[in-house]
Write an enzyme that holds these catalytic residues in place. Sequence first.
Site, mmCIF file in Angstrom:
data_model
loop_
_atom_site.group_PDB
_atom_site.id
_atom_site.type_symbol
_atom_site.label_atom_id
_atom_site.label_comp_id
_atom_site.label_asym_id
_atom_site.label_seq_id
_atom_site.Cartn_x
_atom_site.Cartn_y
_atom_site.Cartn_z
ATOM 1 N N SER A 138 -17.296 -40.231 23.344
ATOM 2 C CA SER A 138 -18.623 -40.085 23.948
ATOM 3 C C SER A 138 -18.696 -38.742 24.662
ATOM 4 C CB SER A 138 -18.869 -41.196 24.971
ATOM 5 O OG SER A 138 -20.005 -40.911 25.759
ATOM 6 N N TYR A 151 -16.077 -45.594 32.569
ATOM 7 C CA TYR A 151 -16.513 -45.459 31.175
ATOM 8 C C TYR A 151 -16.138 -44.076 30.632
ATOM 9 C CZ TYR A 151 -19.278 -44.997 26.975
ATOM 10 O OH TYR A 151 -19.657 -44.767 25.669
HETATM 11 P P1 NDP Z 1 -23.586 -51.664 20.776
HETATM 12 O O1 NDP Z 1 -23.566 -52.413 22.057
HETATM 13 O O2 NDP Z 1 -24.825 -51.686 19.952
HETATM 14 O O3 NDP Z 1 -22.350 -52.137 19.861
HETATM 15 C C1 NDP Z 1 -21.088 -52.325 20.416
HETATM 16 C C2 NDP Z 1 -20.202 -53.070 19.432
HETATM 17 O O4 NDP Z 1 -18.896 -53.232 20.039
HETATM 18 C C3 NDP Z 1 -20.726 -54.456 19.117
HETATM 19 O O5 NDP Z 1 -20.632 -54.669 17.728
HETATM 20 C C4 NDP Z 1 -19.774 -55.389 19.849
HETATM 21 O O6 NDP Z 1 -19.579 -56.568 19.079
HETATM 22 C C5 NDP Z 1 -18.481 -54.567 19.849
HETATM 23 N N1 NDP Z 1 -17.577 -54.987 20.931
HETATM 24 C C6 NDP Z 1 -17.746 -54.864 22.267
HETATM 25 N N2 NDP Z 1 -16.711 -55.420 22.926
HETATM 26 C C7 NDP Z 1 -15.863 -55.911 21.965
HETATM 27 C C8 NDP Z 1 -14.633 -56.604 22.002
HETATM 28 N N3 NDP Z 1 -14.019 -56.916 23.153
HETATM 29 N N4 NDP Z 1 -14.034 -56.941 20.819
HETATM 30 C C9 NDP Z 1 -14.623 -56.646 19.665
HETATM 31 N N5 NDP Z 1 -15.799 -55.989 19.550
HETATM 32 C C10 NDP Z 1 -16.410 -55.638 20.700
HETATM 33 O O7 NDP Z 1 -23.201 -50.163 21.163
HETATM 34 P P2 NDP Z 1 -23.048 -48.818 20.289
HETATM 35 O O8 NDP Z 1 -23.169 -49.068 18.861
HETATM 36 O O9 NDP Z 1 -23.918 -47.811 20.904
HETATM 37 O O10 NDP Z 1 -21.561 -48.445 20.693
HETATM 38 C C11 NDP Z 1 -20.512 -48.288 19.756
HETATM 39 C C12 NDP Z 1 -19.499 -47.325 20.327
HETATM 40 O O11 NDP Z 1 -20.114 -46.063 20.520
HETATM 41 C C13 NDP Z 1 -18.928 -47.732 21.677
HETATM 42 O O12 NDP Z 1 -17.555 -47.416 21.695
HETATM 43 C C14 NDP Z 1 -19.693 -46.858 22.670
HETATM 44 O O13 NDP Z 1 -18.948 -46.605 23.839
HETATM 45 C C15 NDP Z 1 -19.871 -45.607 21.848
HETATM 46 N N6 NDP Z 1 -20.964 -44.734 22.241
HETATM 47 C C16 NDP Z 1 -22.254 -45.178 22.377
HETATM 48 C C17 NDP Z 1 -23.268 -44.298 22.719
HETATM 49 C C18 NDP Z 1 -24.683 -44.714 22.914
HETATM 50 O O14 NDP Z 1 -25.420 -44.000 23.623
HETATM 51 N N7 NDP Z 1 -25.145 -45.787 22.315
HETATM 52 C C19 NDP Z 1 -22.992 -42.872 22.889
HETATM 53 C C20 NDP Z 1 -21.603 -42.527 22.773
HETATM 54 C C21 NDP Z 1 -20.650 -43.415 22.426
HETATM 55 P P3 NDP Z 1 -19.473 -58.059 19.681
HETATM 56 O O15 NDP Z 1 -20.293 -58.091 20.949
HETATM 57 O O16 NDP Z 1 -19.995 -58.921 18.580
HETATM 58 O O17 NDP Z 1 -18.011 -58.240 19.913
HETATM 59 C C1 8X3 Z 2 -22.803 -43.160 25.992
HETATM 60 C C2 8X3 Z 2 -23.598 -41.923 26.014
HETATM 61 O O1 8X3 Z 2 -24.945 -40.325 27.458
HETATM 62 O O2 8X3 Z 2 -24.774 -42.652 28.200
HETATM 63 O O3 8X3 Z 2 -21.490 -42.928 25.653
HETATM 64 O O4 8X3 Z 2 -22.874 -41.237 28.347
HETATM 65 S S1 8X3 Z 2 -24.067 -41.527 27.571
#
Ligand code: NDP
Ligand code: 8X3
Length: 251
Positions: A138, A151
Amino acid sequence: MPIAMITGATSGFGRAAAYRFAAAGWSLVLTGRRSERLEALEQELGDRVRVLTLTLDVRDAEAVARAVEALPAEFREVTCLVNNAGLALAPKPAQEVDLADWHTMIDTNVTGLVNVTHAMLPRLIATGAGASIINLGSVAGSWPYPGGHVYGATKAFVEQFGYNLRCDLKGTGVRVTDISPGMAETEFTLVRTEGDQAASDALYRGTTPLQAEDIAEQIFHVATLPDHININRLEVMPTRQTWSPFTIDRD
Ligand code: NDP
Ligand code: 8X3
């Protein structure tokens, strides 16, 4: 056909990546905790490509190791591991956060990612040239902001872990990439705010955040580069997001 294993495939980037790989005919190993969403994905994609779903909490090292050990023969030669499962919690000052929320982020984003990587390394090394590990970092791992506390620190771990992995994987053909997105409209903010849909809507309103499909496209691009190319880190922001100025505490 190559095989992609995607953690956190039930939502956001992971789900969009499943669709992107499926569109190119890849076989899929899809994981997450919400089995009903995994079942729906299997139904939606299963007539196009081979899909194996695993209900798995990445924090559970033993369950992860067991699931990888039990992969059916036709899903063993994984080409691309997408370490995507992750979350942010408690968007408030560090001094107001419950310790349990810090632990949950570390357990998921750091320990969970390490659990899956450790279990999958022998498989990826067996695949050899063309294999890749794509970790979701991120911008928060590089750029501090209020409320980012643990985070952002977990995502800094993800970045450095990837670089160190690369050193040890030299000669195996396995590539490692950190894709670090900025603001993207997924369920991420809903999770971060404990289900506050209004807060999530407000964050994305009036601007143009990245969409899950934008990052899925980057993931697919990195996974399908020629074998001799390793992108170390790919930082991707919406055009309408930039950095904040330094802030100064004044009397
Ligand atoms: P979502 O919340 O839409 O998806 C997160 C996914 O992670 C879900 O499928 C969830 O599945 C899974 N997950 C969470 N905890 C667990 C666990 N303990 N075991 C297995 N699966 C888990 O978020 P995003 O798609 O946005 O996020 C995906 C990744 O991208 C993350 O690592 C996030 O930190 C990163 N990210 C996101 C950004 C954003 O702005 N959206 C920007 C930068 C990075 P379930 O709940 O079914 O287990
Ligand atoms: C999540 C993106 O901009 O909220 O990883 O940090 S931001």
